[in-house]
Design an enzyme around this catalytic site. Structure first.
Site, mmCIF file in Angstrom:
data_model
loop_
_atom_site.group_PDB
_atom_site.id
_atom_site.type_symbol
_atom_site.label_atom_id
_atom_site.label_comp_id
_atom_site.label_asym_id
_atom_site.label_seq_id
_atom_site.Cartn_x
_atom_site.Cartn_y
_atom_site.Cartn_z
ATOM 1 N N ILE A 57 0.810 -1.295 0.102
ATOM 2 C CA ILE A 57 -0.016 -0.046 0.042
ATOM 3 C C ILE A 57 0.997 1.270 -0.149
ATOM 4 C CG2 ILE A 57 -1.844 1.226 1.122
ATOM 5 C CD1 ILE A 57 -2.961 -1.194 2.194
ATOM 6 N N HIS A 58 1.098 1.800 -1.014
ATOM 7 C CA HIS A 58 2.099 3.058 -1.348
ATOM 8 C C HIS A 58 1.295 4.106 -1.414
ATOM 9 C CE1 HIS A 58 2.032 2.645 -6.017
ATOM 10 N NE2 HIS A 58 1.623 1.326 -5.520
ATOM 11 N N ALA A 59 1.983 5.145 -1.747
ATOM 12 C CA ALA A 59 1.438 6.721 -1.864
ATOM 13 C C ALA A 59 0.276 6.723 -2.942
ATOM 14 C CB ALA A 59 2.541 7.662 -2.022
#
Lengths: 91, 559
Positions: A14-16
């Site tokens: 779950i990245h930016a």
């Protein structure tokens, strides 16, 4: 209250980028609280920093819970969102 | 001349005066406020202003470097108005009664630390984002305006570490290259530099000093080398290198995304040979259509003991995911001959080129081989994998290797580990024996890749490392070319594809011959992809085929 679990398949977890999109997508359902849980950590869909801080990695499982007036629609939308943006496999 | 080694994160050579980037320093005062509500309103106004600035920066980045760069500032916007971030600041101002500058500094540091402590390179790098956002709000609160570049001529910019917003705000027409003291390859500065095609070198520490300012400096983003006050030879060499790169860039722009197709419509796949997962950048930058030879030896050469399944799996997986669905041919362990490794404990041989090497070692040590095959099949779930065995001479060797593949697949199925069902199996054709029985070998594999380096040395009985052989070693020897033709025909009869993964593949003098023979693929070093594409696109096969093949097969003595 309704929920589903899914395995995140995005190599970065779950990245930016998707987390930012998630915060925006959650705004479509003002009547519901959307929470993402991994183990003993959880964050609301609009808590960008906290959500990234959970450090959800590829192949890790999260539970998405929706609670509120428009929870059916929110649940369906979230499922579709996770599949599309995290290549998630949902149960 | 001073030479400094850093880590190159954006390729290219640049020459210019060194300029040291200085930040307008704002000293943060810390005090108790009289009216907490007014202080909170001050913060809210600064936050609004920051969000507005970030919106403008996002548009600037979008125009200069595309959507990916713009998204960075949109993320910053979201961080600036993040509920937890804001709540922590609110509590600092309204409960502790501190001034906004001090509170934003503290909260920014606290959130940055949380990211910095995460055991994930990507997330650790996000610490810079939180600091950047906080710094912006603090500058607005204290009325500090960030400094740009005060120079009339373009410069090589050196700084301790550039925040992403600083990178975008700088006037790019003034920047020839970046040097930073710290930073990581996945930092936004590195990403933006790559996107904008500006050479960048990071991690030079304190080697670039104030006293170097204004002196001539050369940065080579490919090697990570920095030269201050170059001597005439170095200067000339780097200028040539720069010219060569610009020429290549021009070629790239003209040929990128065009098919490798002859004037009369015959297509050939141009893939790349690589030896390291990092080489994938070069493959993509040169528009390689896939990877035709990934030498897995580096995994063995980098270790003091047999590499574990997990270690190999991560490397294969990285290459497969980075190639994003394009074909990746991974050659299994090719140790022996000129590549010796201590822990393999191979007995000394008088003639290692004809000895215990490659697939022979693997078949004699099935447990070691199965570790690699397990790693390969597990990685196959992440892209389009093909497995290739080196140094084959007999059909039984291939059958035995394939049997091990089946065992590995059965094990993985039993363990519930995913793998792809569509992994092609191929072999290197690098011994005369394999070439001569290629009709039989084609029945048990999906593809051939001709290793011309070894095939030439075995066919001509000439050691390619031996410079004294001179005129006896002929890379264009008709014996080799006839073998290539025969192998390709035998492959096609059984529905296999056939390519070349030796140095000969990039030999432009032979491109017309290879097209005439009907090879399906040429795998070459990344930098050879575009020159080869150009050659293919200039060729009309139907005009040259008959003559070239007649010459090759005729009994008239030409050589």
């Amino acid at each position: 209250m309704k929920s589903f679990s899914c395995v995140i398949n995005d190599p970065l977890g779950i990245h930016a980028r998707p987390a930012g999109k998630l915060a925006k997508a959650a705004k479509d359902f003002p009547a519901s609280t959307i929470t993402i849980t991994k183990g003993d950590k959880s964050a609301a869909a609009n808590q960008l920093i906290k959500l990234m801080g959970m450090g959800v990695k590829q192949n890790e499982k999260v539970t998405v819970t929706v609670d509120g007036g428009d929870e059916d629609a929110a649940l369906a939308a979230m499922k579709a969102f996770f599949v599309e943006n995290f290549s998630a496999e949902c149960e | 001349m001073i030479s400094i080694q850093g880590k190159g994160v954006s390729t290219g050579v640049a020459i210019g005066p060194l300029y040291i980037y200085r930040r307008a320093k704002s000293t943060i005062r810390r005090y108790k406020v009289e009216d907490k509500e007014i202080e909170w309103a001050r913060f809210k106004a600064a936050q609004m202003k920051a969000i507005e600035q970030l919106g403008l920066l996002a548009e600037k980045a979008r125009a200069e470097a595309g959507d990916d760069a713009a998204f960075l500032f949109e993320t910053h916007q979201m961080m600036a108005e993040d509920v937890d971030y804001e709540e922590a600041i609110q509590s600092g101002i309204k409960e502790d009664g501190l001034n906004a500058e001090a509170v934003v500094t503290d909260v920014g540091a606290q959130f940055a630390e949380m990211f910095a402590n995460m055991d994930d390179a990507y997330m650790s790098a996000r610490a810079a984002d939180v600091k950047d956002v906080s710094g912006r709000i603090i500058n607005i609160l204290s009325g500090v305006v960030q400094g740009g570049i005060d120079s009339d001529v373009p410069v090589i910019l050196a700084s301790d570490d550039l925040a992403p917003s600083e990178t975008v705000q700088l006037d790019k027409s003034k920047i020839l290259g970046f040097i930073t003291a710290g930073g990581s390859g996945s930092s936004h500065t590195a990403i933006l530099a790559r996107t904008m095609g500006i050479p960048a070198i990071i991690g030079v520490g304190d080697q670039v000093k104030e006293e170097h300012e204004g002196r001539e400096v050369i940065v080579d983003g490919g090697t990570g080398n920095i030269v201050i006050d170059p001597d005439p030879d170095t200067r000339e060499y780097m200028i040539q290198k720069r010219k060569e790169q610009l020429r290549k860039l021009e070629l790239l722009n003209q040929l990128k995304s065009l098919p490798n197709i002859t004037k009369d419509g015959q297509e050939i796949r141009v893939y790349c040979n690589i030896g390291n997962p990092e080489d994938v950048h070069a493959v993509l930058a040169n528009d390689g259509g896939g990877i035709g030879l990934f030498r897995s030896e580096f995994l063995y050469l980098n270790c003091d003991d047999y590499p574990t399944e997990e270690y190999q799996f991560e490397a294969y997986k990285q290459v497969l995911s980075d190639m994003d669905g394009k074909e990746v041919v991974i050659r299994t362990c090719d140790i022996g001959a000129d590549k010796m490794i201590d822990y393999f404990e191979l007995p000394k041989e008088d003639n290692p080129a004809l000895g215990n090497r490659a697939l022979r070692i693997c078949l004699n040590r099935p447990e070691m081989f199965k570790t690699q095959l397990r790693a390969l099949y597990r990685a196959s779930a992440f892209g389009k994998l093909s497995i290739m065995f080196p140094m084959v001479t007999s059909v039984w060797e291939v059958k035995e290797a394939k049997k091990l593949c089946e065992q590995v697949k059965a094990e993985l199925t039993a363990e519930g580990k995913p793998y792809s069902d569509e992994v092609d199996i191929g072999i290197m054709i690098e011994t005369p024996a394999a070439a001569v029985i290629s009709d039989r070998l084609a029945k048990v594999v999906d593809f051939f890749s001709i290793g011309t380096n070894d095939l030439t040395q075995y066919t001509l009985a000439c050691d390619r490392q031996n410079n004294d052989l001179g005129r006896f070693f002929n890379a264009h020897h008709p014996a080799v070319l006839r073998l290539i033709k025969m192998v390709c025909e035998n492959a096609h009869k059984e529905g296999c594809w056939c390519g070349i993964c030796g140095e000969l593949g990039a030999d432009l003098e032979l491109t017309e011959t290879f097209l005439s023979i009907g090879l399906d693929e040429l795998s070459v070093s990344p930098r050879s992809v575009l020159p080869l594409r150009q050659k293919v696109r200039e060729t009309t096969v139907s005009e040259v085929r008959d003559k070239l093949l007649d010459d090759l097969m005729s009994d008239m003595v030409t050589i």
